[in-house]
Each structure stands twice: as C-alpha cells, then as structure tokens.
Write a protein that holds these residues in place. Sequence first.
Motif, PDB file in Angstrom:
ATOM      1  N   MET A  34       0.847  -1.196   0.000  1.00  0.00           N
ATOM      2  CA  MET A  34       0.000   0.000   0.000  1.00  0.00           C
ATOM      3  C   MET A  34       0.881   1.243   0.000  1.00  0.00           C
ATOM      4  O   MET A  34       2.068   1.191   0.338  1.00  0.00           O
ATOM      5  N   LYS A  35       0.259   2.370  -0.372  1.00  0.00           N
ATOM      6  CA  LYS A  35       0.940   3.659  -0.288  1.00  0.00           C
ATOM      7  C   LYS A  35       0.714   4.242   1.100  1.00  0.00           C
ATOM      8  O   LYS A  35      -0.387   4.162   1.644  1.00  0.00           O
ATOM      9  N   ALA A  36       1.766   4.818   1.685  1.00  0.00           N
ATOM     10  CA  ALA A  36       1.658   5.400   3.017  1.00  0.00           C
ATOM     11  C   ALA A  36       2.636   6.553   3.141  1.00  0.00           C
ATOM     12  O   ALA A  36       3.618   6.657   2.394  1.00  0.00           O
ATOM     13  N   VAL A  37       2.345   7.443   4.097  1.00  0.00           N
ATOM     14  CA  VAL A  37       3.265   8.534   4.424  1.00  0.00           C
ATOM     15  C   VAL A  37       4.103   8.082   5.612  1.00  0.00           C
ATOM     16  O   VAL A  37       3.573   7.872   6.703  1.00  0.00           O
ATOM     17  N   LEU A  38       5.397   7.944   5.403  1.00  0.00           N
ATOM     18  CA  LEU A  38       6.294   7.511   6.471  1.00  0.00           C
ATOM     19  C   LEU A  38       7.036   8.693   7.076  1.00  0.00           C
ATOM     20  O   LEU A  38       7.534   9.560   6.352  1.00  0.00           O
ATOM     21  N   ILE A  74       6.287   9.820   1.030  1.00  0.00           N
ATOM     22  CA  ILE A  74       5.394   8.817   0.456  1.00  0.00           C
ATOM     23  C   ILE A  74       6.214   7.602   0.019  1.00  0.00           C
ATOM     24  O   ILE A  74       7.210   7.747  -0.695  1.00  0.00           O
ATOM     25  N   GLN A  75       5.798   6.435   0.486  1.00  0.00           N
ATOM     26  CA  GLN A  75       6.494   5.204   0.117  1.00  0.00           C
ATOM     27  C   GLN A  75       5.490   4.070  -0.046  1.00  0.00           C
ATOM     28  O   GLN A  75       4.362   4.149   0.433  1.00  0.00           O
ATOM     29  N   GLN A  76       5.921   3.024  -0.720  1.00  0.00           N
ATOM     30  CA  GLN A  76       5.158   1.782  -0.787  1.00  0.00           C
ATOM     31  C   GLN A  76       5.617   0.876   0.346  1.00  0.00           C
ATOM     32  O   GLN A  76       6.813   0.646   0.517  1.00  0.00           O
ATOM     33  N   VAL A  77       4.662   0.392   1.137  1.00  0.00           N
ATOM     34  CA  VAL A  77       4.994  -0.499   2.254  1.00  0.00           C
ATOM     35  C   VAL A  77       4.071  -1.715   2.198  1.00  0.00           C
ATOM     36  O   VAL A  77       3.061  -1.715   1.495  1.00  0.00           O
ATOM     37  N   ALA A  78       4.412  -2.736   2.965  1.00  0.00           N
ATOM     38  CA  ALA A  78       3.596  -3.948   2.986  1.00  0.00           C
ATOM     39  C   ALA A  78       2.207  -3.655   3.551  1.00  0.00           C
ATOM     40  O   ALA A  78       2.065  -2.864   4.496  1.00  0.00           O
ATOM     41  N   ASP A  79       1.195  -4.275   2.974  1.00  0.00           N
ATOM     42  CA  ASP A  79      -0.160  -4.125   3.503  1.00  0.00           C
ATOM     43  C   ASP A  79      -0.214  -4.688   4.923  1.00  0.00           C
ATOM     44  O   ASP A  79       0.387  -5.735   5.204  1.00  0.00           O
TER      45      ASP A  79
END
Length: 331
Positions: A1-5, A17-22
């Motif tokens: 998923m896309k998330a703000v880290l 903004i990065q792609q991380v595991a659901d």
Amino acid sequence: MKAVLMTSPGTPEVLQIQQVADPIIENNREILVRLKAAGVNPIDTKLRTRGTFYPDKMPAILGCDGAGIVEAIGKNVEKFQVGDEVYFCNSGIGATPGNYAELAVVDERFVAQKPSSLSFVEAAAAPLVLITAWESLYDRGKLQPGRKVLIHGGAGGVGHIAIQLAKLQGAEVATTISSEEKADFVKSLGTDLAIFKHEDFVEAILDWTNGEGVDLAFDTVGGKVFYDTIPAVKVYGDLVTILEPNYSLGNLKIARQRNLRIGLELMLTPMMKGLMEAQEDQAKILQQCGRLFDQEKLKIYVNRTFALDDAIEAHRILEAGSMVGKIVLTI
C-alpha cells in the motif's frame, strides 16, 4: 500500500510517500479498513517534530483519525461486516502504524459506524476532537445544564466541537477568538459571548457572570492562557486543560485560594497504556456523537483537504496556526 512515512523526527520534509507492505489481521477481533480519509491533528505535528512515543519503532506512520470501508474481518468479529463504513481514533503514535495510509488494521472494539450524514472526509476529521471535547466537558468538568462555560480557541478543531457539546448540555458559552471571521463562525455554533484576543477576557468574563466567574473553563491553548484563566473561574469551579501546564509561566496559588478543581485531559492515554475498557468507552462516545450528527445536532467543520501525497503541506498549514476547524488528508 501507499503510506506517508515519518523517517525521523524533524521538519515536515521528514514525511515521505512510500510503498509499504499491507497490514494484516493478526487478532480475531480485528478488521481491515480501506481508508478514504485521515484527520490531521496537532499531536501529529508534535510527534513529527520531537519523535513518537516509541522511538525504537521507526519509520512511523502518523495519523490517529481514520475513516473508511471494512475490507476484511477476523473470524470473531461481531459488530462489523465487509462493506461497512466506519470511523475511529486508533494508532498513529508510534507503536503501530497510523492512518496516513491506504489501509489500516483496527480492533473492532475501538471502531464506530460512520454517521450516514457525514462524508468520509468529515468523519475522518472528527474522532480525536470529539473524544477530547466530550471527556473534557462531561467527564473532567462534570458540566451540568445552566452552567456558564469559557472555551478558549472556540474556532479550532477541539474548540468548535466543545461549543456545540456545551450547548447541547444546556450551558451558556463564552469563547475566545482572534478575528471577525471566527466570531461569526462561533456565533453560528451557538456561542453566547465571543471575546476577541486583544480584549481582557478575564474582565469580559467577570462582567458576563456578575463578578463570579464561569463554572467551567476549558483551555485548548495552553501556555500563559492556562494561568491567566484562573481568576475567570468561580470559587469551587473547574478548569480543564488539554495541554501540559508550563510551571515556569505561573503558579496555582490563586487556584488554591479559589478551591478550583484542575482537570488534565489527554485522550491518548487509553491507547498509550493499553486500557481496553477505556478505549471501548471512547468508541461509545463516537457512537453517541454519530447519532448527534445524524440528528443534525452536531456538525464538524473541515477547513482544507490535501491528497495523501501532500501531507507535508498539510503539516505546514497546521503548524502556521490560526486554523478554523480541521484539516484532512484524502486517500
């Protein structure tokens, strides 16, 4: 998923903004929510600046407030089904991933059905401020009908909800504001007395209460305002604050002389300390407020929305201050 880290403590630029595991359901009472919006609160900017409560768990996903659609449920979930629309205040303080993301896993006991009258954006703006204002006025302040209340920062996120909850309880409300626009806004919510920032609010309150002071003062501003408010509260009255008192700015001598009851409100405590029953109670507050929204007795004001990719700008705007209502990230 896309998330703000949040990659490290610092300026808004540490939000990436990065792609991380659901996230996955690990507990039989958990639900997986496809988030549609996430509220942005001052606690988010504070944690981003100084670090989360769990510095060993980095990077972190901020955001306590979320609203979305149930996408999957644990085998023992009782309250929700796939497709249900929900809102909640959960995570986002560093221990587990928050809601600046496309998906979130939440224990069903901490979740409420989204009010049907609210959009996802409006619902995401609401939970933290609803619980904060409710606990401050009703639980800490023991507000009763016919009482007089002073609410500092009435046009803000917590303040504009507090005005409405106080009026619903049958109280008379005074609030402090900083502009004509905000004066009009708080009066539209039922405020009986709007006091401008440049005015002496203690003098205005004493005039309003025939020299006695208010039954309850609610401080959403902090700093020197907390101490300056003490003489505006009647003898044996209540003063509730959502900020930690800065002891270098004043003392409680006058408060003691007036036998004030001081209430400290931090709605994050149940989450921080893992108090299951208290977290369930907060979900019940959301359920009750949901009915008030649907009965058109309560409303939430969203000032601005930003896309998830624009979380940096959302933080900048919130930190600039003087915000009317709430900021929300759309997902």
